[in-house]
Scaffold this active site. Structure first.
Site, PDB file in Angstrom:
ATOM      1  N   CYS A   1       0.052   5.567   0.587  1.00  0.00           N
ATOM      2  CA  CYS A   1      -0.966   6.525   1.010  1.00  0.00           C
ATOM      3  C   CYS A   1      -0.361   7.912   0.892  1.00  0.00           C
ATOM      4  O   CYS A   1       0.692   8.177   1.484  1.00  0.00           O
ATOM      5  CB  CYS A   1      -1.408   6.237   2.442  1.00  0.00           C
ATOM      6  SG  CYS A   1      -2.739   7.324   3.000  1.00  0.00           S
TER       7      CYS A   1
ATOM      8  N   ARG B   1       0.821  -1.205   0.000  1.00  0.00           N
ATOM      9  CA  ARG B   1       0.000   0.000   0.000  1.00  0.00           C
ATOM     10  C   ARG B   1       0.855   1.254   0.000  1.00  0.00           C
ATOM     11  O   ARG B   1       1.922   1.303   0.594  1.00  0.00           O
ATOM     12  CB  ARG B   1      -0.891   0.006   1.236  1.00  0.00           C
ATOM     13  CG  ARG B   1      -1.840   1.183   1.288  1.00  0.00           C
ATOM     14  CD  ARG B   1      -2.701   1.140   2.509  1.00  0.00           C
ATOM     15  NE  ARG B   1      -2.147   2.011   3.542  1.00  0.00           N
ATOM     16  CZ  ARG B   1      -2.753   2.274   4.685  1.00  0.00           C
ATOM     17  NH1 ARG B   1      -3.922   1.722   4.963  1.00  0.00           N
ATOM     18  NH2 ARG B   1      -2.204   3.073   5.562  1.00  0.00           N
TER      19      ARG B   1
END
Length: 126
Positions: A106, A104
């Site tokens: 972000c 991930r």
């Protein structure tokens, strides 16, 4: 290459597809928190995060993929100070779907379409 489109997730608001399936990969365009049934965009970051993840799940389902097939997520938010709330909804989503956490990124951005607080894109593999 297959173009994926489901009425259960928001229709693109520009010249792009909800998702593209290429060989074993499913590449899901950034999803924003539009409730498909009502067209409503909630105000709170927790509700927005929940709706975006739900919309991603609908696209996965249409493509015959599952949450456990997600290998990469990118989260765009207008306020990284809300990351704890985002992470809580995100973690519950993956645990509820019996999936490990994908890779991930972000990032905080200045603005997002329709003045939403979060947008999430995903890549799945099977």
């Amino acid at each position: 290459m297959n173009i994926i489109n489901t009425k259960n997730a928001p229709q693109p608001i520009g010249p792009y597809s909800q998702a593209i399936q290429f060989e074993n990969f499913l590449i899901i365009s950034g999803q924003i928190p539009i409730d498909v049934k009502s067209g409503f965009i909630p105000e709170s970051i927790d509700e927005q995060t929940y709706i975006v993840l739900k919309n991603i799940k609908y696209i996965l389902k249409k493509s015959k993929y599952q949450v456990k097939n997600i290998v990469k997520i990118t989260i765009f938010t207008i306020d990284l100070n809300k990351i704890q709330i985002i992470n809580e909804i995100y973690e519950n989503f993956f645990l509820k779907n019996k999936s490990s956490f994908p890779a991930r990124s972000c990032v905080e951005v200045k603005a997002l379409p329709k003045n939403v607080k979060i947008e999430i894109e995903a890549m799945a593999y099977r």
